[in-house]
Every structure is written in C-alpha cells, then in structure tokens.
Design a protein around this motif. Structure first.
Motif, PDB file in Angstrom:
ATOM      1  N   ILE A 233      -5.934   5.307   1.059  1.00 42.13           N
ATOM      2  CA  ILE A 233      -5.394   3.999   1.440  1.00 42.13           C
ATOM      3  C   ILE A 233      -6.354   3.388   2.452  1.00 42.13           C
ATOM      4  CG2 ILE A 233      -3.479   2.788   2.509  1.00 42.13           C
ATOM      5  CD1 ILE A 233      -1.631   4.945   1.471  1.00 42.13           C
TER       6      ILE A 233
ATOM      7  N   LYS B 231      -0.983  13.486  -4.362  1.00 41.25           N
ATOM      8  CA  LYS B 231      -1.058  12.828  -3.055  1.00 41.25           C
ATOM      9  C   LYS B 231      -2.449  12.930  -2.443  1.00 41.25           C
ATOM     10  CE  LYS B 231       1.488  12.373   1.212  1.00 41.25           C
ATOM     11  NZ  LYS B 231       2.650  12.793   1.974  1.00 41.25           N
TER      12      LYS B 231
ATOM     13  N   ARG C 173       0.809  -1.223   0.000  1.00 45.76           N
ATOM     14  CA  ARG C 173       0.000   0.000   0.000  1.00 45.76           C
ATOM     15  C   ARG C 173       0.841   1.271   0.000  1.00 45.76           C
ATOM     16  NH1 ARG C 173      -3.582  -1.141   5.063  1.00 45.76           N
ATOM     17  NH2 ARG C 173      -1.595  -2.061   5.643  1.00 45.76           N
ATOM     18  N   LYS C 174       1.761   1.389   0.942  1.00 46.50           N
ATOM     19  CA  LYS C 174       2.572   2.608   1.034  1.00 46.50           C
ATOM     20  C   LYS C 174       3.519   2.726  -0.148  1.00 46.50           C
ATOM     21  CE  LYS C 174       2.270   2.908   6.011  1.00 46.50           C
ATOM     22  NZ  LYS C 174       2.974   2.868   7.283  1.00 46.50           N
ATOM     23  N   ASN C 175       4.070   1.597  -0.587  1.00 42.69           N
ATOM     24  CA  ASN C 175       4.981   1.607  -1.734  1.00 42.69           C
ATOM     25  C   ASN C 175       4.262   2.078  -3.000  1.00 42.69           C
ATOM     26  OD1 ASN C 175       6.922   0.511  -0.058  1.00 42.69           O
ATOM     27  ND2 ASN C 175       6.547  -1.577  -0.706  1.00 42.69           N
TER      28      ASN C 175
ATOM     29  N   ALA D 242       1.500   3.880  -3.216  1.00 47.39           N
ATOM     30  CA  ALA D 242       1.117   5.287  -3.088  1.00 47.39           C
ATOM     31  C   ALA D 242       2.289   6.209  -3.401  1.00 47.39           C
ATOM     32  CB  ALA D 242       0.581   5.556  -1.685  1.00 47.39           C
ATOM     33  N   SER D 243       3.456   5.911  -2.849  1.00 54.27           N
ATOM     34  CA  SER D 243       4.621   6.762  -3.117  1.00 54.27           C
ATOM     35  C   SER D 243       5.059   6.652  -4.579  1.00 54.27           C
ATOM     36  CB  SER D 243       5.777   6.393  -2.184  1.00 54.27           C
ATOM     37  OG  SER D 243       6.203   5.074  -2.428  1.00 54.27           O
TER      38      SER D 243
END
Length: 113
Positions: free
Chosen positions: A110, A105, A90-92, A94-95
């Motif tokens: 998420i 952004k 998820r974080k990967n 998004a970035s």
C-alpha cells in the motif's frame, strides 16, 4: 546563503516506488495499491499488479458494489491493466483482495500519504 539549503520543488511520481523496487532481482508478483490526489479533496485509488488470469471487470464490479463507489479498468502501456476507484479505498481494497483469496496479505503493498 551558504547556511541555507534551497530545495527546488519537483513533480511527484506515484509510481516511482514501484519502479525502484522492480529494478532489483526478485519476484515481481506484488499488488500495488496507490492513492492519487485529484483536485481539492478528491482522490483516486489504483490497483495494479493483479495476475492476468483474473477477470478485472468482475473484480471491479464486486469492488464497486462492496464500497459504493465508481470505478473503471484502464489499459496502461507500461503497467498493463489498472483498476481505478473513486475515493481513498486503499485499506478496503486490501482487505477485500485477501478475503476473496485473490492475493495473500504479504503480496500487497500500500502506497500513499
């Protein structure tokens, strides 16, 4: 039994949050990144809501190469094309989408645990 509240377990719908938010008036240009639990410790990350003018296969190829995981593009009748990746990315994701300039952004939501 009047003092105790009995809770009946219900099935978990990972897309319930998006459906509730889409019912109101407003822009529907959010990119939803979710995690779904498979079995035991295995999980699946889904990316839904990207614009249709992007090449999903090229985005998937870059995501797979960047995060060393497998993935696929699934055609859903309600949601359109959905990118699925193995593991909790998820974080990967998004970035990556922000750095690549695909979305801003504030357009990313998420969902998950």
């Amino acid at each position: 039994m009047s003092e105790l509240d009995i809770q009946i377990p219900t099935t978990f719908d990972p897309f319930a949050e998006a459906n509730a938010e889409d019912s109101g008036a407003g822009p529907k240009d959010y990119v939803h990144i979710r995690i779904q639990q498979r079995n035991c410790r295995k999980s699946l990350t889904t990316v839904q809501g990207l614009k249709k003018d992007f090449s999903y296969s090229k985005i998937l190829k870059d995501l797979k190469k960047e995060f060393c995981c497998n993935g696929t593009v699934v055609q859903d009748p309600e949601l359109g094309q959905v990118i699925q990746l193995q593991g909790d990315q998820r974080k990967n994701v998004a970035s990556f989408l922000v750095q690549a300039g695909i979305v801003k952004k504030d357009q990313i939501k998420i969902h998950g645990f």
